[in-house]
Design a protein around this motif. Structure first.
Motif, short mmCIF file in Angstrom:
data_model
loop_
_atom_site.label_atom_id
_atom_site.label_comp_id
_atom_site.label_asym_id
_atom_site.label_seq_id
_atom_site.Cartn_x
_atom_site.Cartn_y
_atom_site.Cartn_z
N GLY A 117 -9.95 33.30 -10.95
CA GLY A 117 -9.22 34.43 -10.36
C GLY A 117 -7.81 34.10 -9.94
N GLY A 118 -7.56 32.82 -9.60
CA GLY A 118 -6.22 32.40 -9.18
C GLY A 118 -5.19 32.50 -10.29
N THR A 119 -5.65 32.58 -11.54
CA THR A 119 -4.71 32.64 -12.67
C THR A 119 -4.15 34.05 -12.89
OG1 THR A 119 -6.47 32.98 -14.31
CG2 THR A 119 -5.84 30.71 -13.82
N ALA A 120 -4.47 34.97 -11.99
CA ALA A 120 -3.88 36.32 -12.06
C ALA A 120 -2.36 36.25 -11.95
CB ALA A 120 -4.46 37.20 -10.95
N VAL A 121 -1.83 35.19 -11.34
CA VAL A 121 -0.38 35.04 -11.16
C VAL A 121 0.31 34.61 -12.47
CG1 VAL A 121 -0.57 34.49 -8.71
CG2 VAL A 121 -0.61 32.63 -10.38
N LEU A 122 -0.46 34.15 -13.45
CA LEU A 122 0.10 33.75 -14.74
C LEU A 122 0.28 34.98 -15.63
CD1 LEU A 122 -2.11 30.60 -15.53
CD2 LEU A 122 0.12 30.66 -14.39
N SER A 123 1.05 34.81 -16.71
CA SER A 123 1.19 35.90 -17.69
C SER A 123 -0.01 35.88 -18.63
CB SER A 123 2.47 35.71 -18.51
OG SER A 123 2.33 34.58 -19.37
N LEU A 124 -0.22 36.96 -19.35
CA LEU A 124 -1.31 37.04 -20.32
C LEU A 124 -1.18 35.90 -21.33
CD1 LEU A 124 -2.75 40.15 -22.08
CD2 LEU A 124 -2.05 38.20 -23.45
N GLU A 125 0.01 35.67 -21.82
CA GLU A 125 0.24 34.61 -22.83
C GLU A 125 -0.11 33.24 -22.28
OE1 GLU A 125 0.92 34.45 -26.08
OE2 GLU A 125 0.65 36.62 -26.11
N GLU A 126 0.23 33.00 -21.01
CA GLU A 126 -0.08 31.70 -20.38
C GLU A 126 -1.59 31.50 -20.25
OE1 GLU A 126 3.73 30.77 -17.48
OE2 GLU A 126 2.37 32.40 -16.92
N ARG A 127 -2.27 32.57 -19.84
CA ARG A 127 -3.74 32.48 -19.71
C ARG A 127 -4.37 32.26 -21.08
NH1 ARG A 127 -2.84 36.49 -15.65
NH2 ARG A 127 -3.06 38.13 -17.22
N LYS A 128 -3.91 33.02 -22.06
CA LYS A 128 -4.45 32.91 -23.42
C LYS A 128 -4.30 31.49 -23.96
CE LYS A 128 -3.04 34.54 -27.98
NZ LYS A 128 -2.21 35.55 -28.68
N GLU A 129 -3.13 30.91 -23.76
CA GLU A 129 -2.86 29.54 -24.24
C GLU A 129 -3.83 28.55 -23.62
OE1 GLU A 129 0.84 26.52 -23.74
OE2 GLU A 129 1.40 28.57 -24.31
N LYS A 130 -4.08 28.70 -22.31
CA LYS A 130 -5.00 27.80 -21.60
C LYS A 130 -6.44 27.99 -22.08
CE LYS A 130 -2.29 27.29 -17.34
NZ LYS A 130 -2.19 25.80 -17.36
N VAL A 131 -6.83 29.24 -22.32
CA VAL A 131 -8.19 29.53 -22.79
C VAL A 131 -8.43 28.89 -24.15
CG1 VAL A 131 -9.73 31.37 -23.63
CG2 VAL A 131 -8.50 31.67 -21.48
N ILE A 132 -7.52 29.12 -25.10
CA ILE A 132 -7.69 28.57 -26.45
C ILE A 132 -7.69 27.04 -26.41
CG2 ILE A 132 -6.77 28.50 -28.80
CD1 ILE A 132 -8.01 31.24 -27.91
N ALA A 133 -6.86 26.46 -25.55
CA ALA A 133 -6.83 24.99 -25.41
C ALA A 133 -8.18 24.48 -24.91
CB ALA A 133 -5.71 24.59 -24.47
N GLN A 134 -8.75 25.17 -23.93
CA GLN A 134 -10.04 24.75 -23.37
C GLN A 134 -11.15 24.86 -24.43
OE1 GLN A 134 -11.17 26.83 -19.81
NE2 GLN A 134 -13.14 25.79 -19.62
N LEU A 135 -11.17 25.98 -25.17
CA LEU A 135 -12.19 26.17 -26.20
C LEU A 135 -12.03 25.14 -27.32
CD1 LEU A 135 -12.41 30.08 -26.52
CD2 LEU A 135 -13.70 28.52 -25.06
N THR A 136 -10.80 24.79 -27.64
CA THR A 136 -10.54 23.79 -28.68
C THR A 136 -11.04 22.42 -28.25
OG1 THR A 136 -8.59 25.04 -29.38
CG2 THR A 136 -8.76 22.79 -30.17
N THR A 137 -10.82 22.08 -26.99
CA THR A 137 -11.32 20.81 -26.44
C THR A 137 -12.83 20.71 -26.57
OG1 THR A 137 -9.49 20.69 -24.88
CG2 THR A 137 -11.43 19.37 -24.35
N PHE A 138 -13.52 21.81 -26.30
CA PHE A 138 -14.99 21.79 -26.29
C PHE A 138 -15.61 22.00 -27.66
CE2 PHE A 138 -14.95 23.33 -21.60
CZ PHE A 138 -14.68 22.04 -21.18
N PHE A 139 -15.00 22.87 -28.48
CA PHE A 139 -15.64 23.27 -29.74
C PHE A 139 -14.90 22.83 -31.00
CE2 PHE A 139 -17.04 26.87 -26.84
CZ PHE A 139 -18.31 26.36 -26.65
N GLY A 140 -13.72 22.20 -30.85
CA GLY A 140 -12.99 21.75 -32.03
C GLY A 140 -11.97 22.75 -32.52
N SER A 141 -11.31 22.38 -33.61
CA SER A 141 -10.16 23.15 -34.09
C SER A 141 -10.52 24.56 -34.56
CB SER A 141 -9.47 22.41 -35.23
OG SER A 141 -10.38 22.20 -36.30
#
Length: 350
Positions: free
Chosen positions: A250-274
């Motif tokens: 919930g604290g990431t509400a202060v970020l932009s949509l693009e910033e959140r999206k970038e972090k989400v895809i990075a996290q999923l890539t770390t766990f599930f691969g390219s």
């Protein structure tokens, strides 16, 4: 005998089911909804691959008997949430996540086939879309000649013998002017009543293939360290559309949509691969940015605080104004089941 006219404020699940029940009693009902769409905190979006993704209310279980009864009555099918395969639990960002499997014997969660909005659509058809008026935000309610007059933000007026508000109590007292004033006791309680979904950021990532399932992952993820705090497989019931969906910090509400999206895809890539980078679409809903749902609190309000409080049972303005909605339910408040129970509770008083 004059037919009683009731106005319901809010076309979410509670408002729609309340109208449905009142119509069964022969009562004339008009639903006024501030938003351009109906559904309230039920918000199903459809991706380019036709996968449905929930930005709001999603899951329910066998304990939610009021909701299950409605789904049965309306002949709406539902299916079990996919949990087979390896699930992940991340405690710290610099340590690989723990792997675990969810037993088939665990109490299942369910989702409605075709998306939760199928319930909203079915109810709106039953009620009659002509009895639902959108883009009608109520700003004032006044008692006049033994009736209640509602005024919307465009200056239009509506008269009713009785009014049922199904919007969150904190939003109600902060967005509607009452004449005469509601009791100070009620107003202060409403301001300290938790609004469900208010702190939530829902997200979904749409994919062409369920690569996680193909690699024996369930899609279930819990994290105490990254932006995605909770996530689940969100494939369609017939396995024709694929997505991962869950909650962001919930604290990431202060970020932009693009910033959140970038972090989400990075996290999923770390766990599930390219393969996680090969997504079709990213979607999210920051509920605190929905002014027709969430009103910031004047002071700290805890989760569940004052939900189902006994004061909500008392009608106001000479028993012409009723306060309802998921937050007022004494059973499963905030959940879809609570919204149904609140609707039943109010309708039984007519």
């Amino acid at each position: 005998m004059k037919k009683e006219k009731v106005v319901v404020i809010g076309a979410g699940l509670c408002g729609l089911y309340t109208a449905f029940l009142l119509q069964k009693k022969g009562i004339e009902v008009l639903i006024l909804e501030g938003n351009t769409r109906i559904g309230g905190r039920i918000k199903t979006i459809t991706g380019t691959t036709a996968v449905t993704m929930e930005m709001g209310a999603t899951w329910f279980g066998n304990q939610h008997q009021h909701l299950l009864e409605v789904l049965h009555t309306l002949e709406l099918p539902y299916f079990r949430q996919h949990t087979k395969g390896i699930s992940l639990f991340e405690t710290m960002s610099f340590v690989p996540p723990q792997k675990f499997e969810i037993s088939d014997s665990e109490e299942p969660s369910f989702r409605i086939e075709g998306g939760t909005a199928a319930l909203i659509d079915k109810l709106s058809i039953e009620i009659g879309i002509q009895n639902i008026k959108t883009s009608t935000k109520i700003t004032a309610i006044k008692e006049e000649n033994n009736q209640l007059i509602l005024v919307d933000s465009n200056g239009n007026s509506y008269s009713a013998d009785k009014v049922i508000s199904t919007i969150p109590p904190n939003l109600l007292v902060n967005s509607v002017v009452f004449e005469p004033n509601l009791t100070e006791n009620f107003t202060q309680l409403a301001k300290k009543t938790h609004t469900w979904m208010g702190e939530s950021i829902k997200f979904a990532v749409e994919y062409k293939t369920p690569f996680w399932k193909q690699n024996n992952y369930s899609g279930t993820l819990f994290s105490q360290a990254s932006i995605v705090q909770e996530m689940y497989d969100h494939s369609t019931a017939d396995n024709s559309g694929f997505a991962l969906k869950g909650f962001l910090n919930g604290g990431t509400a202060v970020l932009s949509l693009e910033e959140r999206k970038e972090k989400v895809i990075a996290q999923l890539t770390t766990f599930f691969g390219s393969e996680a980078t090969n997504y079709v679409g990213y979607y999210e809903n920051v509920w605190r940015q929905e002014p027709l749902t969430f009103q910031p609190y004047e002071q700290l309000v805890l989760a569940h605080q004052n939900n189902g409080h006994s004061i909500f049972k008392t009608p106001f303005l000479n028993e012409k104004l009723y306060v309802s909605g998921a937050e007022t339910a004494t059973q499963n408040p905030g959940y879809m089941d609570g919204a149904i129970f609140a609707a039943k509770t109010i309708a039984s008083q007519f």
